[in-house]
Design a protein around this motif. Structure first.
Motif, PDB file in Angstrom:
ATOM      1  N   GLY A  40      -4.636 -10.637   7.327  1.00 26.75           N
ATOM      2  CA  GLY A  40      -4.041 -11.281   6.161  1.00 26.75           C
ATOM      3  C   GLY A  40      -4.050 -10.445   4.913  1.00 26.75           C
ATOM      4  N   GLU A  41      -4.230  -9.131   5.058  1.00 27.43           N
ATOM      5  CA  GLU A  41      -4.229  -8.275   3.876  1.00 27.43           C
ATOM      6  C   GLU A  41      -2.961  -7.441   3.839  1.00 27.43           C
ATOM      7  N   GLU A  42      -2.631  -6.983   2.641  1.00 28.21           N
ATOM      8  CA  GLU A  42      -1.481  -6.105   2.507  1.00 28.21           C
ATOM      9  C   GLU A  42      -1.863  -4.698   2.948  1.00 28.21           C
ATOM     10  N   PRO A  43      -0.878  -3.886   3.318  1.00 27.25           N
ATOM     11  CA  PRO A  43      -1.200  -2.487   3.624  1.00 27.25           C
ATOM     12  C   PRO A  43      -1.864  -1.814   2.427  1.00 27.25           C
ATOM     13  N   ALA A  44      -2.667  -0.807   2.712  1.00 33.17           N
ATOM     14  CA  ALA A  44      -3.450  -0.158   1.651  1.00 33.17           C
ATOM     15  C   ALA A  44      -2.559   0.395   0.547  1.00 33.17           C
ATOM     16  N   CYS A  45      -1.398   0.948   0.920  1.00 33.14           N
ATOM     17  CA  CYS A  45      -0.522   1.545  -0.095  1.00 33.14           C
ATOM     18  C   CYS A  45       0.021   0.483  -1.043  1.00 33.14           C
ATOM     19  N   VAL A  46       0.299  -0.699  -0.494  1.00 34.49           N
ATOM     20  CA  VAL A  46       0.846  -1.786  -1.312  1.00 34.49           C
ATOM     21  C   VAL A  46      -0.229  -2.291  -2.263  1.00 34.49           C
ATOM     22  N   GLU A  47      -1.427  -2.449  -1.707  1.00 30.99           N
ATOM     23  CA  GLU A  47      -2.505  -2.994  -2.513  1.00 30.99           C
ATOM     24  C   GLU A  47      -2.871  -2.065  -3.661  1.00 30.99           C
ATOM     25  N   GLY A  55       1.754   0.911 -10.090  1.00 28.38           N
ATOM     26  CA  GLY A  55       2.916   0.379 -10.789  1.00 28.38           C
ATOM     27  C   GLY A  55       3.421  -0.907 -10.168  1.00 28.38           C
ATOM     28  N   ASP A  56       2.721  -1.394  -9.160  1.00 24.50           N
ATOM     29  CA  ASP A  56       3.145  -2.594  -8.445  1.00 24.50           C
ATOM     30  C   ASP A  56       4.568  -2.407  -7.898  1.00 24.50           C
ATOM     31  N   ALA A  57       4.834  -1.190  -7.444  1.00 18.72           N
ATOM     32  CA  ALA A  57       6.193  -0.872  -7.012  1.00 18.72           C
ATOM     33  C   ALA A  57       6.455  -1.290  -5.579  1.00 18.72           C
ATOM     34  N   ARG A  58       5.405  -1.606  -4.855  1.00 19.62           N
ATOM     35  CA  ARG A  58       5.601  -1.920  -3.435  1.00 19.62           C
ATOM     36  C   ARG A  58       5.372  -3.400  -3.178  1.00 19.62           C
ATOM     37  N   TYR A  59       6.237  -3.961  -2.360  1.00 19.06           N
ATOM     38  CA  TYR A  59       6.110  -5.361  -1.983  1.00 19.06           C
ATOM     39  C   TYR A  59       6.038  -5.447  -0.466  1.00 19.06           C
ATOM     40  N   MET A  60       5.212  -6.335   0.021  1.00 23.39           N
ATOM     41  CA  MET A  60       5.083  -6.504   1.473  1.00 23.39           C
ATOM     42  C   MET A  60       5.306  -7.968   1.783  1.00 23.39           C
ATOM     43  N   GLY A  61       6.002  -8.244   2.847  1.00 20.69           N
ATOM     44  CA  GLY A  61       6.162  -9.646   3.211  1.00 20.69           C
ATOM     45  C   GLY A  61       7.033  -9.809   4.429  1.00 20.69           C
ATOM     46  N   SER A 106     -10.917   6.826  13.711  1.00 21.26           N
ATOM     47  CA  SER A 106      -9.672   6.220  13.287  1.00 21.26           C
ATOM     48  C   SER A 106      -9.754   4.719  13.551  1.00 21.26           C
ATOM     49  N   PRO A 107      -9.761   3.913  12.522  1.00 19.38           N
ATOM     50  CA  PRO A 107      -9.930   2.469  12.731  1.00 19.38           C
ATOM     51  C   PRO A 107      -8.620   1.754  13.019  1.00 19.38           C
ATOM     52  N   GLU A 108      -7.570   2.512  13.319  1.00 21.76           N
ATOM     53  CA  GLU A 108      -6.266   1.879  13.450  1.00 21.76           C
ATOM     54  C   GLU A 108      -6.222   0.871  14.582  1.00 21.76           C
ATOM     55  N   TYR A 109      -5.336  -0.073  14.429  1.00 23.38           N
ATOM     56  CA  TYR A 109      -5.120  -1.126  15.432  1.00 23.38           C
ATOM     57  C   TYR A 109      -6.437  -1.838  15.754  1.00 23.38           C
ATOM     58  N   GLY A 110      -7.396  -1.781  14.809  1.00 29.76           N
ATOM     59  CA  GLY A 110      -8.652  -2.479  15.007  1.00 29.76           C
ATOM     60  C   GLY A 110      -9.514  -1.907  16.109  1.00 29.76           C
ATOM     61  N   THR A 111      -9.267  -0.658  16.494  1.00 29.37           N
ATOM     62  CA  THR A 111     -10.054  -0.068  17.575  1.00 29.37           C
ATOM     63  C   THR A 111     -10.808   1.148  17.064  1.00 29.37           C
ATOM     64  N   ASN A 119       1.671   2.342  10.509  1.00 33.52           N
ATOM     65  CA  ASN A 119       1.967   1.105  11.226  1.00 33.52           C
ATOM     66  C   ASN A 119       1.866  -0.087  10.276  1.00 33.52           C
ATOM     67  N   PHE A 120       2.204   0.151   9.016  1.00 27.28           N
ATOM     68  CA  PHE A 120       2.084  -0.896   7.987  1.00 27.28           C
ATOM     69  C   PHE A 120       0.643  -1.406   7.924  1.00 27.28           C
ATOM     70  N   CYS A 121      -0.335  -0.565   8.230  1.00 25.09           N
ATOM     71  CA  CYS A 121      -1.739  -0.996   8.270  1.00 25.09           C
ATOM     72  C   CYS A 121      -1.871  -2.259   9.124  1.00 25.09           C
ATOM     73  N   HIS A 122      -1.483  -2.150  10.350  1.00 22.67           N
ATOM     74  CA  HIS A 122      -1.430  -3.337  11.206  1.00 22.67           C
ATOM     75  C   HIS A 122      -2.752  -4.085  11.225  1.00 22.67           C
ATOM     76  N   HIS A 123      -3.842  -3.341  11.225  1.00 23.07           N
ATOM     77  CA  HIS A 123      -5.153  -3.998  11.265  1.00 23.07           C
ATOM     78  C   HIS A 123      -5.384  -4.845  10.023  1.00 23.07           C
ATOM     79  N   ARG A 124      -4.807  -4.415   8.907  1.00 20.21           N
ATOM     80  CA  ARG A 124      -4.949  -5.213   7.689  1.00 20.21           C
ATOM     81  C   ARG A 124      -4.020  -6.420   7.719  1.00 20.21           C
ATOM     82  N   LEU A 125      -2.803  -6.220   8.183  1.00 23.19           N
ATOM     83  CA  LEU A 125      -1.880  -7.357   8.292  1.00 23.19           C
ATOM     84  C   LEU A 125      -2.491  -8.458   9.151  1.00 23.19           C
ATOM     85  N   GLU A 126      -3.170  -8.029  10.229  1.00 22.79           N
ATOM     86  CA  GLU A 126      -3.765  -8.987  11.160  1.00 22.79           C
ATOM     87  C   GLU A 126      -4.815  -9.850  10.493  1.00 22.79           C
TER      88      GLU A 126
END
Lengths: 419, 360
Positions: B308-315, B319-325, B275-280, B299-306
């Motif tokens: 500078g990437e969007e969570p995997a589901c958003v990316e 349908g571009d239905a999800r926005y992150m910010g 499990s690569p979550e939280y960068g561990t 966790n909103f893909c915290h490791h990706r947010l860290e």
């Protein structure tokens, strides 16, 4: 010569029964051990729990035994705090049952944890807003209070036994006096004073924290509307008292029958009358609670009650909770002369002890069946075989500890034995 | 760039420079080169748009090509252009660390690096220093603010009109977070209403709501789950005792217990997936270490947010239905969408104030 009831019943038949009893307990422990092995080897996969229904049989048994403990403790306070006549006879028994029940309850908590190796974490890290965090500390304090009370209640007899008996019992009694071997009237008065003080600390601890608090664990979970009610902790307390009284009454009759201890029929009647009163109170509160919930037409409430009354486990409500827990004791004890008959009181006690198990299951499981959001899977849960086996083993462990305790400890006050 | 790489890769040509290297498989290379040439811009035109010297730019670029082909050493290149660059770019040159001089994996030895006018130190260290000074400035400018510094408050907006119910968010989440069977941080709830022919179907994707007032955090006896300054509700796998109280308390059923199951037999080494979550990296799941026996959730893909990437589901959302910010940033899309009249939160009356908003 000795105060111990079992020694005075050294009849061959008694010995055989005792042997058979230990064999039975060891067999149950072995069965439970297999369940425990499955639990360790497979983790919580051995259970029928899921992410939809994360709490099951072990949580139900945990709150059941916490309830038994709180109930038994409150029975003991009838003697040492409220000084109800004749109750002194069952005070120690009740305290000891309360301690053993807590051991059983906490063993159920232990096996239910996803990471049993971290049982100590709640003492290392706290969370002042968490009811569970407070509960864990209350349980620890409660066990200390119970043990202290049992000590002050037993000390005089422990001293007497250590002086009279050179064997194992005498030595254990000597150790348990903790070196306070004086039996002057003054020191006995100190014992009584401290017993009463601890009892008075124990009453709010048992009512508000240990059992009311355990009810709070559920009641504060606003996400489950079936639990989210201020009456919930109150019902926890009343059904705790009911189950504790039932168990103490049952044990009182059983121990009198098996040993030579004479049955005090007045005491029996008093216990039975109180017991019936609490059964009526408990049932009334539960009916009120159900009425408000169903009347609200709130889906969480209605669905939970439909699950309870008409779901797959309908029998655990109608047969176990209502039948064994309410109707049977009321029928068995509704006449005054029936309340004086040991067999009927014992039967009512046994019936309620089993009936409240149904109550506990019907608290824990149904609230988790209805999904929190429309479209999520509906929960399904009946305990798995390893869950039943390990539960059986843990209960057997408690009964074994209790049995050994009755053999080794002066749980029946001296001087109230009538040969 | 290493020399071997340079030799392997076809490089885009700079018109008028040595773009016609004769190597083998010319046809192949040429066809690519032509494709690139079509897209290529004229460097002269581009450089003239800037305030800097065009001839110096072209010269440096050509020599940079030589460096990458191995015809010129990196040290010689920087010695050659050090003075010119310093004159031309001034403070910008002197203060910006040069990747070639970057301490650990730079291509210039330290002695040469010392003689150059550009700043020496790792990119990271210089970036950190810059950030620190910015933060100090920020803190000063909003010292009377609400005290949450410059942490964003991560929020998600899901447009239900755009969601087609394809569940690719669910799949992307499983792939990103390597969740075991029975654990799915994101699910899509489906609801059909009405009778034929007046039927509507709504798909409601459900990640963790990252509530502002999370009931799960409130009930945890060991503070293993907590709210971070950036709005994400986190789980400390090393502290969680697995009592599952948080699961019972969550009004969205967004929490899952890790029973230790694996996708055995569905693909090779299913149990070794970590499990690569939280960068561990927590090692193979077969060992039964945490997060097995813990409660898990989105966790909103915290490791990706860290990073500078969007969570995997958003990316991944088709349908571009999800926005992150950042919900606190008044210029952000999520801030604007969350305050639109179409916006709502799930189970608003629970008082949990989710940081996930939906658009009707």
């Amino acid at each position: 010569m000795s105060t111990n009831t079992h020694e005075t019943t050294a009849a061959i038949g008694g010995r055989r029964l005792r042997f058979a009893w230990y064999v039975l307990l060891v067999a149950l422990l072995a069965i439970g051990g297999y369940g425990g092995y499955l639990r360790l080897a497979e983790g919580l996969r051995a259970t029928n729990l899921s992410s939809t229904v994360p709490w099951g049989a072990w949580v139900a048994f945990y709150i059941y035994f916490v309830g038994l403990s709180a109930g038994a403790f409150l029975v003991s306070t009838l003697s040492n705090v409220f000084e109800v006549d004749g109750m002194h006879e069952i005070e120690r028994e009740a305290l000891f049952v309360a301690i053993v029940s807590m051991i059983v309850a906490l063993t159920f908590v232990l096996v239910d944890l996803g990471r049993m190796d971290r049982l100590w974490h709640p003492f290392a890290w706290r969370q002042p807003l968490s009811v569970l965090s407070w509960e864990v500390h209350a349980y620890a304090l409660y066990i200390i209070v119970l043990s202290g009370e049992l000590y002050f209640s037993m000390r005089r007899d422990l001293v007497a036994r250590s002086e009279a008996d050179d064997g194992l019992r005498g030595r254990i009694a000597g150790l348990l006096t903790l070196g306070r071997t004086e039996t002057s009237e003054e020191s006995l008065e100190t014992d009584r004073t401290w017993l009463k003080r601890l009892g008075m600390v124990g009453i709010p601890l048992a009512i508000v924290f240990v059992h009311g608090g355990t009810g709070n664990l559920f009641a504060v979970a606003a996400a489950r509307s079936y639990w989210f009610s201020a009456l919930f902790p109150v019902i926890f307390i009343t059904s705790a008292v009911v189950s504790g009284m039932a168990l103490i009454a049952l044990l009182y009759v059983l121990r009198a029958r098996l040993g030579s201890r004479a049955l005090d029929t007045d005491l029996l009647e008093r216990m039975a009358a109180l017991f019936v009163g609490f059964v009526v109170l408990d049932a009334s509160l539960k009916v009120l609670e159900a009425f408000v919930g169903i009347y609200s037409l709130h889906p969480g409430h209605v669905e939970s009650w439909l699950t309870i009354m008409t779901g797959e486990m309908w029998w655990s409500f109608w047969v176990v909770m209502v039948g064994l827990g309410w109707i049977a004791p009321l029928v068995l004890l509704h006449r005054r002369d029936w309340r004086r008959r040991p067999a009927l009181v014992a039967a009512a006690g046994a019936s309620v002890v089993l009936g409240v198990i149904g109550t506990r299951f019907n608290i824990v499981v149904p609230a988790q069946i209805e999904p929190a959001l429309y479209g999520l899977p509906t929960g399904y849960y009946v305990p798995s075989t390893p869950e039943w086996l390990l539960s059986l083993g843990i209960v057997a462990l408690g009964v074994l500890i209790y049995t050994i305790g009755t053999e080794l400890l002066p749980l029946v006050p001296r001087g109230e034995i009538h040969d | 760039m290493s020399e071997s790489e340079a030799a392997d890769e076809p490089m885009p040509t700079i018109p008028g420079s040595s773009g016609d290297d004769s190597e083998d498989s010319e046809d192949f290379d040429d066809s690519y080169d032509e494709m690139v040439d079509v897209e290529a811009t004229d460097p002269r035109v581009e450089l003239e748009k800037t305030t800097y010297r065009t001839d110096l730019g072209i010269e440096m670029a050509e020599d940079a090509r030589r460096v990458s082909r191995g015809e010129l050493s990196s040290a010689a290149y920087w010695e050659k252009y050090d003075d010119d660059a310093a004159t031309e770019f001034g403070d910008d040159y002197r203060e910006t660390p040069n990747p070639a001089v970057d301490r650990d994996d730079g291509t210039i030895d330290e002695e040469t690096a010392e003689t150059l006018g550009c700043s020496v130190g790792s990119m990271a260290s210089v970036a950190a220093a810059l950030e620190a000074s910015e933060n100090a400035a920020d803190a000063e400018s909003k010292s009377d603010g609400d005290g949450d510094g410059d942490d964003p408050r991560w929020g998600m907006v899901i447009d239900l009109q755009k969601c087609v119910g394809c569940e690719s968010c669910t799949v992307a989440c499983k792939a990103e977070n390597r969740t075991p069977p029975g654990v799915s941080y994101n699910v899509v709830l489906e609801r059909e209403e009405g009778e034929y022919p007046n039927v509507s179907r709504t798909n409601v994707p459900r990640p963790c709501m990252q509530c502002e007032k999370p009931p799960c955090v409130q009930v945890c006896p060991v503070s293993a789950t907590y709210k971070m300054d950036n709005g994400v509700v986190n789980i400390d796998y090393d502290r969680c005792i697995g009592c599952r109280y948080c699961m019972v308390a969550c009004p969205y059923d967004a929490r899952y217990f890790d029973f230790g199951e694996n996708y055995d037999g569905e693909f090779d080494e299913g149990g070794e997936v970590t499990s690569p979550e939280y960068g561990t990296d927590r090692g193979p799941r077969e060992d039964g270490e945490s997060p097995v026996g813990n409660v898990r959730k989105c966790n909103f893909c915290h490791h990706r947010l860290e990073r500078g990437e969007e969570p995997a589901c958003v990316e991944t959302c088709v349908g571009d239905a999800r926005y992150m910010g950042d919900l606190e940033d008044t210029d952000s899309d999520v801030n604007e969408l969350a305050s639109s009249s179409r916006a709502f939160q799930l189970k608003e009356k629970e008082g949990t104030d989710p940081n996930v908003y939906y658009l009707k």
